[in-house]
Design a protein around this motif. Structure first.
Motif, PDB file in Angstrom:
ATOM      1  N   GLU A   7       0.813  -1.216   0.000  1.00 39.62           N
ATOM      2  CA  GLU A   7       0.000   0.000   0.000  1.00 39.62           C
ATOM      3  C   GLU A   7       0.850   1.270   0.000  1.00 39.62           C
ATOM      4  O   GLU A   7       0.328   2.353  -0.249  1.00 39.62           O
ATOM      5  CB  GLU A   7      -0.957  -0.017   1.184  1.00 39.62           C
ATOM      6  N   LYS A   8       2.166   1.151   0.249  1.00 40.13           N
ATOM      7  CA  LYS A   8       3.040   2.328   0.235  1.00 40.13           C
ATOM      8  C   LYS A   8       3.591   2.606  -1.157  1.00 40.13           C
ATOM      9  O   LYS A   8       3.468   3.705  -1.669  1.00 40.13           O
ATOM     10  CB  LYS A   8       4.192   2.155   1.220  1.00 40.13           C
ATOM     11  N   CYS A   9       4.232   1.599  -1.776  1.00 43.11           N
ATOM     12  CA  CYS A   9       4.914   1.856  -3.047  1.00 43.11           C
ATOM     13  C   CYS A   9       4.195   1.273  -4.264  1.00 43.11           C
ATOM     14  O   CYS A   9       4.559   1.563  -5.387  1.00 43.11           O
ATOM     15  CB  CYS A   9       6.347   1.320  -2.998  1.00 43.11           C
ATOM     16  N   GLY A  10       3.195   0.433  -4.043  1.00 43.92           N
ATOM     17  CA  GLY A  10       2.431  -0.114  -5.156  1.00 43.92           C
ATOM     18  C   GLY A  10       3.003  -1.395  -5.749  1.00 43.92           C
ATOM     19  O   GLY A  10       2.487  -1.879  -6.757  1.00 43.92           O
ATOM     20  N   ALA A  11       4.053  -1.957  -5.144  1.00 42.35           N
ATOM     21  CA  ALA A  11       4.600  -3.216  -5.644  1.00 42.35           C
ATOM     22  C   ALA A  11       3.532  -4.302  -5.534  1.00 42.35           C
ATOM     23  O   ALA A  11       2.761  -4.345  -4.573  1.00 42.35           O
ATOM     24  CB  ALA A  11       5.838  -3.610  -4.846  1.00 42.35           C
ATOM     25  N   MET A  12       3.469  -5.175  -6.549  1.00 47.75           N
ATOM     26  CA  MET A  12       2.483  -6.243  -6.568  1.00 47.75           C
ATOM     27  C   MET A  12       3.212  -7.563  -6.784  1.00 47.75           C
ATOM     28  O   MET A  12       4.106  -7.655  -7.621  1.00 47.75           O
ATOM     29  CB  MET A  12       1.473  -6.008  -7.694  1.00 47.75           C
ATOM     30  N   VAL A  13       2.810  -8.600  -6.024  1.00 54.88           N
ATOM     31  CA  VAL A  13       3.465  -9.896  -6.080  1.00 54.88           C
ATOM     32  C   VAL A  13       2.418 -10.996  -6.231  1.00 54.88           C
ATOM     33  O   VAL A  13       1.406 -10.991  -5.528  1.00 54.88           O
ATOM     34  CB  VAL A  13       4.285 -10.147  -4.787  1.00 54.88           C
ATOM     35  N   LYS A  14       2.684 -11.916  -7.154  1.00 52.88           N
ATOM     36  CA  LYS A  14       1.850 -13.112  -7.291  1.00 52.88           C
ATOM     37  C   LYS A  14       2.538 -14.209  -6.488  1.00 52.88           C
ATOM     38  O   LYS A  14       3.685 -14.569  -6.765  1.00 52.88           O
ATOM     39  CB  LYS A  14       1.721 -13.523  -8.751  1.00 52.88           C
ATOM     40  N   VAL A  15       1.861 -14.741  -5.475  1.00 54.48           N
ATOM     41  CA  VAL A  15       2.437 -15.726  -4.564  1.00 54.48           C
ATOM     42  C   VAL A  15       2.308 -17.112  -5.176  1.00 54.48           C
ATOM     43  O   VAL A  15       1.213 -17.539  -5.535  1.00 54.48           O
ATOM     44  CB  VAL A  15       1.737 -15.672  -3.187  1.00 54.48           C
ATOM     45  N   LEU A  16       3.436 -17.809  -5.300  1.00 56.63           N
ATOM     46  CA  LEU A  16       3.431 -19.180  -5.815  1.00 56.63           C
ATOM     47  C   LEU A  16       3.241 -20.181  -4.690  1.00 56.63           C
ATOM     48  O   LEU A  16       2.439 -21.097  -4.791  1.00 56.63           O
ATOM     49  CB  LEU A  16       4.731 -19.467  -6.568  1.00 56.63           C
ATOM     50  N   VAL A  17       3.995 -20.007  -3.602  1.00 53.05           N
ATOM     51  CA  VAL A  17       3.876 -20.855  -2.423  1.00 53.05           C
ATOM     52  C   VAL A  17       3.854 -19.920  -1.221  1.00 53.05           C
ATOM     53  O   VAL A  17       4.821 -19.210  -0.968  1.00 53.05           O
ATOM     54  CB  VAL A  17       5.062 -21.843  -2.314  1.00 53.05           C
ATOM     55  N   ASP A  18       2.750 -19.917  -0.495  1.00 50.52           N
ATOM     56  CA  ASP A  18       2.596 -18.995   0.625  1.00 50.52           C
ATOM     57  C   ASP A  18       3.260 -19.541   1.883  1.00 50.52           C
ATOM     58  O   ASP A  18       3.381 -20.749   2.070  1.00 50.52           O
ATOM     59  CB  ASP A  18       1.106 -18.737   0.893  1.00 50.52           C
ATOM     60  N   CYS A  19       3.678 -18.650   2.738  1.00 50.72           N
ATOM     61  CA  CYS A  19       4.273 -19.001   4.031  1.00 50.72           C
ATOM     62  C   CYS A  19       3.188 -19.591   4.940  1.00 50.72           C
ATOM     63  O   CYS A  19       2.041 -19.153   4.902  1.00 50.72           O
ATOM     64  CB  CYS A  19       4.871 -17.755   4.666  1.00 50.72           C
TER      65      CYS A  19
END
Length: 49
Positions: free
Chosen positions: A8-20
């Motif tokens: 929400e700060k810089c707008g980076a977006m990540v598609k998670v392959l394997v979640d923690c």
């Protein structure tokens, strides 16, 4: 189903392959946990960019 997270700060977006699976954990960016968003929200965000 794919999981997509957004900073929400810089707008980076990540598609998670394997979640923690750790308790109280998550992918972090800019020092904060990234927010999970829907595929529809991701599409709308990308159209604005």
């Amino acid at each position: 189903m794919d999981k997509i997270v957004l900073c929400e700060k810089c707008g980076a977006m990540v598609k998670v392959l394997v979640d923690c699976t750790c308790e109280n954990c998550g992918i972090k960016c800019c020092g904060e946990t990234m927010k999970e968003i829907s595929a529809e929200e991701a599409k709308k965000y990308l159209e604005k960019k």
